[in-house]
Enzyme design. Sequence first.
Site, PDB file in Angstrom:
ATOM      1  N   TYR A  30       0.864  -1.180   0.000  1.00 42.80           N
ATOM      2  CA  TYR A  30       0.000   0.000   0.000  1.00 42.80           C
ATOM      3  C   TYR A  30       0.909   1.241   0.000  1.00 42.80           C
ATOM      4  O   TYR A  30       0.874   2.071   0.890  1.00 42.80           O
ATOM      5  CB  TYR A  30      -0.997   0.001   1.162  1.00 42.80           C
ATOM      6  CG  TYR A  30      -2.291   0.663   0.738  1.00 42.80           C
ATOM      7  CD1 TYR A  30      -3.127   0.043  -0.194  1.00 42.80           C
ATOM      8  CD2 TYR A  30      -2.644   1.916   1.201  1.00 42.80           C
ATOM      9  CE1 TYR A  30      -4.278   0.659  -0.644  1.00 42.80           C
ATOM     10  CE2 TYR A  30      -3.802   2.542   0.748  1.00 42.80           C
ATOM     11  CZ  TYR A  30      -4.604   1.898  -0.166  1.00 42.80           C
ATOM     12  OH  TYR A  30      -5.751   2.516  -0.616  1.00 42.80           O
ATOM     13  N   HIS A  35       7.480   5.302   1.172  1.00 47.23           N
ATOM     14  CA  HIS A  35       8.110   4.161   0.497  1.00 47.23           C
ATOM     15  C   HIS A  35       8.855   4.619  -0.767  1.00 47.23           C
ATOM     16  O   HIS A  35       9.945   4.144  -1.059  1.00 47.23           O
ATOM     17  CB  HIS A  35       7.050   3.127   0.090  1.00 47.23           C
ATOM     18  CG  HIS A  35       6.295   2.529   1.237  1.00 47.23           C
ATOM     19  ND1 HIS A  35       4.932   2.625   1.365  1.00 47.23           N
ATOM     20  CD2 HIS A  35       6.723   1.813   2.309  1.00 47.23           C
ATOM     21  CE1 HIS A  35       4.549   1.981   2.458  1.00 47.23           C
ATOM     22  NE2 HIS A  35       5.603   1.491   3.051  1.00 47.23           N
ATOM     23  N   MET A 146      12.590   6.307   9.111  1.00 47.50           N
ATOM     24  CA  MET A 146      12.770   6.695  10.515  1.00 47.50           C
ATOM     25  C   MET A 146      11.444   6.962  11.226  1.00 47.50           C
ATOM     26  O   MET A 146      11.442   7.239  12.409  1.00 47.50           O
ATOM     27  CB  MET A 146      13.674   7.928  10.623  1.00 47.50           C
ATOM     28  CG  MET A 146      15.149   7.614  10.555  1.00 47.50           C
ATOM     29  SD  MET A 146      15.710   6.537  11.909  1.00 47.50           S
ATOM     30  CE  MET A 146      15.807   7.715  13.245  1.00 47.50           C
TER      31      MET A 146
END
Length: 290
Positions: A30, A35, A146
């Site tokens: 997703y 990403h 992070m």
Amino acid sequence: MKTVTTVKDLRAFLRPLRDRRIGLVPTMGYLHEGHVSLIRKAREECDVVVLSVFVNPLQFGPGEDYERYPRDLERDAKIAEQAGVDFLFAPSVEEMYPQTPLTKVTVSRLTDRLCGASRPGHFDGVATVVTKLFHIVEPDRAYFGMKDAQQVAVVEQMVRDLHFPVTVVPCPTVREKDGLAVSSRNVYLSEEERKQATVLSAGLREVAEKVKRGEMTRASQAIEYLKRRISSKPLARIDYVDVLAYPELTPVEELKGRRVIVAVAVRFGSTRLIDNTILDEKEETPCSAR
Ligand code: PAF
């Protein structure tokens, strides 16, 4: 881009590429801008980029959102291809866990606090699946966001402890224009929850500024400030607010001269969101704001 669903096929594709630098971006799919930033970094630094998309049942506890976790492989494949992925590895649960596993990887102490305390067994699931992915892909570099700074600390510790020949590359949190950290789980939020959820990044930013200006010098002050700030939003239910040395994840009180994580986990309705900022005296700006 090639989509691969079996361990055997992925290994066969990667075998002739072993002399090249291989980058792995492990995800649960997703895909969002966070990403994509990891994929872009991998693309910059590596010759071959492998993206894994696997919603790992081992890292979800009973009653958590494993079943409803958003999934859309077709959409992920389009985003991955555009971002420059070479191999999209999307195994089934049966492929990754052909039998009930009797082996698990546990990283102790670092997982006692924060999300490890709220989600017992979660990091065993993460460490186990990341170990499997490292063995399957044998990457030179692996990219992690992070936003889940505890996960980064846990994976880095595991890599050192078990001599994995991989460099973990932590990448900054990506945020929406209003500061909300991007997450696959943001799609669960109602309009009002989404609006109120910006209190997390706003509160963390305020703490970072106060510490930088010398107005806040102790962990307890930061915790109290954030608890009050977050509780001012009627839909927010605090899971934890904590300040710890980073990446050791040990308690601290004095903030000066240390690298610390200010971390929060808060529920809005049924959605649990996490966010953090790393404060480092030696750095100009907090890591997560860069
Ligand atoms: O951060 C995630 O999406 C997951 O924890 C990871 C690293 C892909 C392991 O399932």
